[in-house]
Design an enzyme around this catalytic site. Sequence first.
Site, PDB file in Angstrom:
ATOM      1  N   ASN A  70      39.815 -11.890 -10.246  1.00 16.02           N
ATOM      2  CA  ASN A  70      38.509 -11.923  -9.578  1.00 16.02           C
ATOM      3  C   ASN A  70      37.409 -12.170 -10.598  1.00 16.02           C
ATOM      4  O   ASN A  70      37.172 -11.334 -11.464  1.00 16.02           O
ATOM      5  CB  ASN A  70      38.241 -10.595  -8.867  1.00 16.02           C
ATOM      6  CG  ASN A  70      36.808 -10.490  -8.369  1.00 16.02           C
ATOM      7  OD1 ASN A  70      36.452 -11.128  -7.392  1.00 16.02           O
ATOM      8  ND2 ASN A  70      35.993  -9.701  -9.046  1.00 16.02           N
ATOM      9  N   GLU A  71      36.775 -13.330 -10.533  1.00 13.74           N
ATOM     10  CA  GLU A  71      35.566 -13.609 -11.326  1.00 13.74           C
ATOM     11  C   GLU A  71      35.720 -13.384 -12.823  1.00 13.74           C
ATOM     12  O   GLU A  71      34.779 -12.959 -13.487  1.00 13.74           O
ATOM     13  CB  GLU A  71      34.403 -12.743 -10.839  1.00 13.74           C
ATOM     14  CG  GLU A  71      33.856 -13.135  -9.494  1.00 13.74           C
ATOM     15  CD  GLU A  71      32.589 -12.375  -9.144  1.00 13.74           C
ATOM     16  OE1 GLU A  71      32.134 -11.547  -9.947  1.00 13.74           O
ATOM     17  OE2 GLU A  71      32.051 -12.604  -8.059  1.00 13.74           O
ATOM     18  N   GLU A  77      34.534  -4.826   0.142  1.00 11.53           N
ATOM     19  CA  GLU A  77      34.620  -4.144  -1.147  1.00 11.53           C
ATOM     20  C   GLU A  77      33.937  -2.800  -1.004  1.00 11.53           C
ATOM     21  O   GLU A  77      32.906  -2.681  -0.338  1.00 11.53           O
ATOM     22  CB  GLU A  77      33.950  -4.950  -2.255  1.00 11.53           C
ATOM     23  CG  GLU A  77      33.989  -4.231  -3.603  1.00 11.53           C
ATOM     24  CD  GLU A  77      33.441  -5.059  -4.758  1.00 11.53           C
ATOM     25  OE1 GLU A  77      33.558  -4.615  -5.914  1.00 11.53           O
ATOM     26  OE2 GLU A  77      32.895  -6.140  -4.514  1.00 11.53           O
ATOM     27  N   CYS A 107      34.760  -6.297  -7.948  1.00  9.48           N
ATOM     28  CA  CYS A 107      34.799  -5.613  -9.237  1.00  9.48           C
ATOM     29  C   CYS A 107      35.747  -4.427  -9.267  1.00  9.48           C
ATOM     30  O   CYS A 107      36.148  -3.984 -10.341  1.00  9.48           O
ATOM     31  CB  CYS A 107      33.390  -5.174  -9.622  1.00  9.48           C
ATOM     32  SG  CYS A 107      32.334  -6.530 -10.159  1.00  9.48           S
TER      33      CYS A 107
END
Length: 837
Positions: free
Chosen positions: A391-392, A72, A259
């Site tokens: 994602n999350e 990331e 993120c």
Amino acid sequence: MTRGRRRRWRLGLGAAVGSLLVGTAVLPSSAADAGGAGDGGAVADATDYSVTVDPNRSGAAIDDTMYGVFFEDINRAADGGLYAELVQNRSFEYSTADNNGYTPLTAWKTNGTAKVVDDDGRLHARNRNYLSLAAGASATNSGYGTGYTLKKGEAYDFSVWARGDSEVTATLGDADGALATPRKIRTRGGWAQYRATFTPSQDTTTGRLTVATTKDTALDMVSLFPRDTYKGRKNGLRKDLAEKVADLKPGFVRFPGGCLVNTGSMKGYDEASGYERKRSYQWKDTVGPVEQRATNANFWGYNQSYGLGYYEYFQFAEDVGAMPLPVVPALVTGCGQNKATDDDALLKRHIQDTLDLIEFANGPTSTKWGKLRAEMGHPKPFHLTHLEVGNEENLPNEFFARFKQFRAAIEAEHPDVTIISNSGPDDSGTTFDTAWKLNKDAKVDMVDEHYYNSTRWFLQNNERYDSYDRQGPKVFLGEYASLGNQWSNAMSEAAYMTGLERNADVVKLASYAPLFARTDTVQWKPDMIWFNDQKSWGSADYEVQKLFMRNVGDRVVPSSATATPSTLEPITGAVGLSTWATSAAYDDVKVTGADGKTLLSDDFSGDAAQWTGTGSGSWSVQDGQYVQSDAAAENTLVTAGDPSWQNYDLHVKATKKSGKEGFLVAFGVKDTGNYYWWNLGGWNNTQSAVEQAVNGGKSTLLSKAGSIETGRAYDIDIKVRGRQVTLYLDGQEWGSFKDDKPAEPFRQVVTRDKATGDLIVKVVNAQESAARTKVDLGGADVADSATVTTLTAAPDAENTATDRPVKPVTSRFDGVADRFTYTFPGNSVTFLRIKKG
């Protein structure tokens, strides 16, 4: 990576992580020196264990792709990091909209008349700005730090896009003068790319690139690239960083986030109106010629050029022999934003973008996106087999409604692609439970779990996946780490990884995170590989990951081991009050012992002399309350009482005055890095939880959804008895837990390598005392010697740019038999590769 979790992303917490078991005994340099020759008596303070192997039974098969890496763009992992471009802000796209400290001339120093222009004369619609230099003017770029690191005799390729009839002079130099002969380039007419090569006459760490013009000239995409990139790729990767990843021999590369994927606007670029600067990472922005790729404001606070885009990610995965595993947005934001997009047309567009991505990766060159891949230099498919959606997300129902639409569309056209879902940002709690139920009910193939916890948590939870449903979705552990980069952190992760391997029939993929950190731009710690402009080094965690990845084996051989005797003392500690990005008022604090004796009473009718803190926040007594008035301050913990207190009741009245979250009430406080607290209205006021801090690293013990109202006084009561804790909110029991799970320091797993026939005995001894161990191989046909690889160091040891205390030591042990004794050093991770007899 999760920004919204306070225990996750704030450097102040992660950086302070130390050892769970403190000790700095002098340790032998190899396992053989540690009494491994068979007598087990050469080490003082050794603890006896046994490991019993059953070679006649077959354990779980381990896929070649089990361990991988997650990239990331955090900590400047891409621009200024893995992406080899030396020029920062090469297309003058930096903006205060990206970062308050940015301008279009960030990293540039101009001389003469120079201005950045955004008009119809631009190079490309996606490349909005360009630099206009008047006759005789110049601009100098300093790179990402104090200057470029350049090596004598190596080639550096300069290029620039220019418009106008002029002579452009490019100069490479440093504080001491020119490093190479200036290059003069004649430019003519409209936009065109011009190239030259520099070969520095000496090494430097303060290099500069200057471009100057003789007449009015427009410049864009000013670039200086080392020719010696990884695998010699143009627009390629910094060699030392890529090689460190390749040396791991990863089974997969997950990218681009994190993120970056599920934050910001989902709209992307629009030809008519330009683009929103803060948007999610969308793959179509990142392919094609680099001068036509849109830039973006990185979620982690800086600008990203997309020079390192989806094509380069796929190519990198191929170059290191790994499976590519991209992550696409599901139109539900996470990382503290927690919003669901209801634009149906936009959702359909993203679903089609995902289908186009698969075509880009796998499609024949006769297709639109397969053709683009070929034009970029890769006519053969990239063999994409796994793809993650989302994602999350902290909104499991909203996410899953959208995930099902992605899955249906992908399965209809590409039934051979494994589609991965997720379970939110935590290892447990309401979101986790809801997400897992949705995934199981829908028979999802694989679910991505993420968690960052303390060393203690990882030593306590080795059996986490033993009880998972063998018929349910498989697990992709896409992000995990203990909160720190010391050897104690790496040992706890190694101990946990033995449990991952034992459950390889459930846990199919696992990747430590994050991968990279540039030392002068750190938003998150821990990190696997650290670097600056001059060098790079692997952390202690890197050494553990490398040892496991290169010695996986193909199948688990069932084994068992004795445990370490453990006596858990009652929870002891003082009490505390804190806030996070919130102003709050506290009153009527009272601590009463189990015998009814008052240990502390404070109604703040006078001063707050009983309370001490670290100086964070703004605490004062106001109108008979203890008020923290700084709504921006984080972790403002103040404490009172005796760290030896046990078996007590804590009462406090708390009122939120303003800010993003609620309040925090601490108990069992030993010091600023070791405590429990009840976090009410955390995670942007979306849930409450009990968290335990061990040497600064936090783990969640209990959590529930819920929020705290501003201006309302809440009665909070916490009852501590032994290791049992019961919590009450406004007189009603909110929850309870018993923190009685031992942190087992001795863990092991045994696997077999089909290609070599080797039996690989992997043992973690995360305690100061050596572990004298009787090993019973159950009649396995083995040679009488083993190759031993040992990692051992003091618990607080940490690899740095100048010191590498954590590194593997290889030795030979000649005492192997069907039954033998081996002493594993204290604070060690040891792999014995035993050849077939």
